[in-house]
Design a protein around this motif. Sequence first.
Motif, mmCIF file in Angstrom:
data_model
loop_
_atom_site.group_PDB
_atom_site.id
_atom_site.type_symbol
_atom_site.label_atom_id
_atom_site.label_comp_id
_atom_site.label_asym_id
_atom_site.label_seq_id
_atom_site.Cartn_x
_atom_site.Cartn_y
_atom_site.Cartn_z
ATOM 1 N N LYS A 185 0.946 -1.325 0.163
ATOM 2 C CA LYS A 185 -0.148 0.488 0.345
ATOM 3 C C LYS A 185 0.723 1.602 0.296
ATOM 4 N N VAL A 186 1.636 1.109 0.941
ATOM 5 C CA VAL A 186 2.923 2.780 0.859
ATOM 6 C C VAL A 186 3.578 2.717 -0.468
ATOM 7 N N LEU A 187 4.043 1.473 -1.041
ATOM 8 C CA LEU A 187 4.687 1.673 -2.548
ATOM 9 C C LEU A 187 3.796 2.387 -3.227
ATOM 10 N N LEU A 188 2.586 1.435 -3.195
ATOM 11 C CA LEU A 188 2.125 2.388 -4.079
ATOM 12 C C LEU A 188 1.136 3.351 -4.252
ATOM 13 N N ARG A 189 1.323 4.025 -3.266
ATOM 14 C CA ARG A 189 0.294 5.120 -2.866
ATOM 15 C C ARG A 189 1.831 6.372 -3.543
ATOM 16 N N HIS A 190 2.935 5.833 -3.346
ATOM 17 C CA HIS A 190 3.882 6.978 -3.332
ATOM 18 C C HIS A 190 4.699 6.795 -5.239
ATOM 19 N N ALA A 191 3.777 5.637 -5.555
ATOM 20 C CA ALA A 191 4.540 5.062 -6.836
ATOM 21 C C ALA A 191 2.964 5.929 -7.718
ATOM 22 N N GLY A 192 2.120 5.882 -7.570
ATOM 23 C CA GLY A 192 0.343 6.770 -7.754
ATOM 24 C C GLY A 192 -0.014 8.311 -7.713
ATOM 25 N N GLY A 193 1.482 8.532 -6.522
ATOM 26 C CA GLY A 193 1.283 9.910 -6.577
ATOM 27 C C GLY A 193 1.147 11.047 -7.015
ATOM 28 N N ASP A 194 1.421 11.863 -6.213
ATOM 29 C CA ASP A 194 1.463 13.278 -7.014
ATOM 30 C C ASP A 194 2.958 14.293 -6.417
ATOM 31 N N ALA A 195 3.642 13.654 -6.526
ATOM 32 C CA ALA A 195 5.082 13.696 -6.315
ATOM 33 C C ALA A 195 5.810 14.520 -6.979
ATOM 34 N N LYS A 196 6.138 16.117 -6.606
ATOM 35 C CA LYS A 196 6.956 16.923 -7.707
ATOM 36 C C LYS A 196 8.222 15.908 -7.992
ATOM 37 N N LYS A 197 9.084 15.455 -7.232
ATOM 38 C CA LYS A 197 10.207 14.972 -7.776
ATOM 39 C C LYS A 197 9.634 13.560 -8.544
ATOM 40 N N THR A 198 9.643 12.881 -10.498
ATOM 41 C CA THR A 198 9.663 11.750 -10.774
ATOM 42 C C THR A 198 10.171 11.029 -10.076
ATOM 43 N N ALA A 199 11.558 10.629 -9.759
ATOM 44 C CA ALA A 199 11.994 9.610 -8.648
ATOM 45 C C ALA A 199 11.401 8.806 -7.110
ATOM 46 N N VAL A 200 10.364 9.637 -7.385
ATOM 47 C CA VAL A 200 10.099 8.818 -5.990
ATOM 48 C C VAL A 200 8.745 8.334 -6.678
ATOM 49 N N GLN A 201 8.135 8.664 -8.083
ATOM 50 C CA GLN A 201 7.173 7.560 -8.430
ATOM 51 C C GLN A 201 8.290 6.858 -9.351
ATOM 52 N N LYS A 202 8.876 6.531 -9.401
ATOM 53 C CA LYS A 202 10.133 5.879 -10.134
ATOM 54 C C LYS A 202 10.863 4.891 -9.815
ATOM 55 N N ASN A 203 11.368 5.034 -8.997
ATOM 56 C CA ASN A 203 11.914 4.147 -8.091
ATOM 57 C C ASN A 203 10.786 3.339 -6.896
ATOM 58 N N ALA A 204 9.909 4.195 -6.606
ATOM 59 C CA ALA A 204 8.622 3.507 -5.640
ATOM 60 C C ALA A 204 7.683 1.865 -6.665
ATOM 61 N N ALA A 205 7.818 1.817 -8.441
ATOM 62 C CA ALA A 205 6.851 1.747 -8.550
ATOM 63 C C ALA A 205 8.063 0.306 -9.468
ATOM 64 N N ILE A 206 9.298 0.790 -9.299
ATOM 65 C CA ILE A 206 10.795 0.111 -9.554
ATOM 66 C C ILE A 206 10.382 -1.271 -8.722
ATOM 67 N N ALA A 207 10.460 -0.315 -6.515
ATOM 68 C CA ALA A 207 10.606 -1.880 -5.717
ATOM 69 C C ALA A 207 9.598 -2.111 -5.960
ATOM 70 N N LEU A 208 8.293 -1.760 -5.897
ATOM 71 C CA LEU A 208 6.968 -2.402 -6.469
ATOM 72 C C LEU A 208 7.070 -3.978 -7.470
ATOM 73 N N GLY A 209 7.451 -3.778 -8.216
ATOM 74 C CA GLY A 209 7.703 -3.952 -9.696
ATOM 75 C C GLY A 209 8.375 -5.640 -8.820
ATOM 76 N N LYS A 210 9.674 -5.342 -8.166
ATOM 77 C CA LYS A 210 10.697 -6.412 -7.745
ATOM 78 C C LYS A 210 10.149 -6.798 -6.215
ATOM 79 N N LEU A 211 9.603 -5.882 -5.807
ATOM 80 C CA LEU A 211 8.291 -7.021 -4.447
ATOM 81 C C LEU A 211 7.544 -8.428 -4.732
#
Length: 432
Positions: free
Chosen positions: A378-404
């Motif tokens: 849930k935490v990683l999904l929130r960051h991956a699909g959120g509206d963070a100003k830095k796209t690196a947050v969404q990118k890294n969260a999405a990658i972590a989700l995929g590896k998880l």
Amino acid sequence: MTDCTNKTLFRTGSGFSILNDNKIVRRSISTTGEDGALDLCLSVIMLWQAVCQRNEENQRVLLALSSTGEQLFCLLMSRDPEIHRQSLALLAIYTQTEMGRDMVNEYLDLPELVQALLRFMDFPDERASTAIGLLTDLAQEERFRVQLRSNFSTVVLPSFTRLLRSIELVNAAALPQSIAVLGNLSLDTVMRGQMSACELCWKACLEAVDKCQVHTPGSSSRDLLFAILGLMVNLSLEQNAVIQEYAGPVTHMCMALLNSKDGGILTRTMGILSHVLPQCPIAIEDAVTGGVVKKILQFLKAGGQTTTLYSIKTLAVCTKSSLQAREDVVMQDKRFRILMKLLSSESELIVGNTSLCLGNCLEVPGAASSLLKSDILKVLLRHAGGDAKKTAVQKNAAIALGKLCTSEPRYMVELRQLHGIEILNSCMKYVD
């Protein structure tokens, strides 16, 4: 000359020119009283002080005279301590105000002035502190820094490097402030680049740190070490061949300093590592072998915003390129409690680097299973699909989700229930 009217009359009555045109006065200044006219020389300096105090127009007229700059440098290079003190006091009148500092920038040879002021570091009394105080005031001005650029590496930097290489010989009380001045100058991108690309500068910093550690522990030694590390944090922001060459010795220095109990020293040490390690894979292996992961996890557990920023960035760099670093994290933070806590940080830089670090560690077999009873998905999904100003947050969260989900297929059920597939698809644009 104690009131404004008399100071104005002195100026309008050609007082500055009368003094300047007098051969005896000029000779006493050019010889700095060595021909027996010491009292006259001192009297002229103190008269200048009196007419310039709280009178900006008089200050301008004095510095605008073609001979004043050369005369001031003669006085600063004198062998008489009292001439030094009064000349520094005259300059202090200018550096106390923004307009006065502008006049210094406009009319004086700044590289020559810096060299003259640094010369006072060789004296054991208050002249050193006064001179460095003047430099500190001047270095705050962007115009001052800009005008130093052209001659900085050839004229100014060697003087500071000499100080760093001989810290045991110069004025100990003023030394930390002199290094802090160099740190202020390094805020200028051009001068920082010149410093960072200077091999002698890095060598001098390392020698100075070694001498600080050899010295008897005390507040003065700590303040000096703190200032040198702050300078090295700034210099290591650059990326160049010299940093790559010195990454090994710098990393070795940092690893020794990580045993310090001083929070400020630890923060700056970790800052240096966070900048230097990404430039040298060999240095990363040295740090990991030396136990840097354990130290970082301790710092992350203790908290502190700046230390956390530096620490999690360093950990992300280490876990990206080192299998041992990933295994060390899994072994020492078995359920990723420290990283999980950081994922709720308000800092996007911390969240982005934590996601990157977590994704790296999930490559270790069995690591993902330790998170099955947590809300990591849930935490990683929130960051991956959120509206963070830095796209690196969404990118890294999405990658972590995929590896998880790849490492532990049981997460796929929960991912579908939370519409995670759609969320991941929508943020694929952030993933290279």
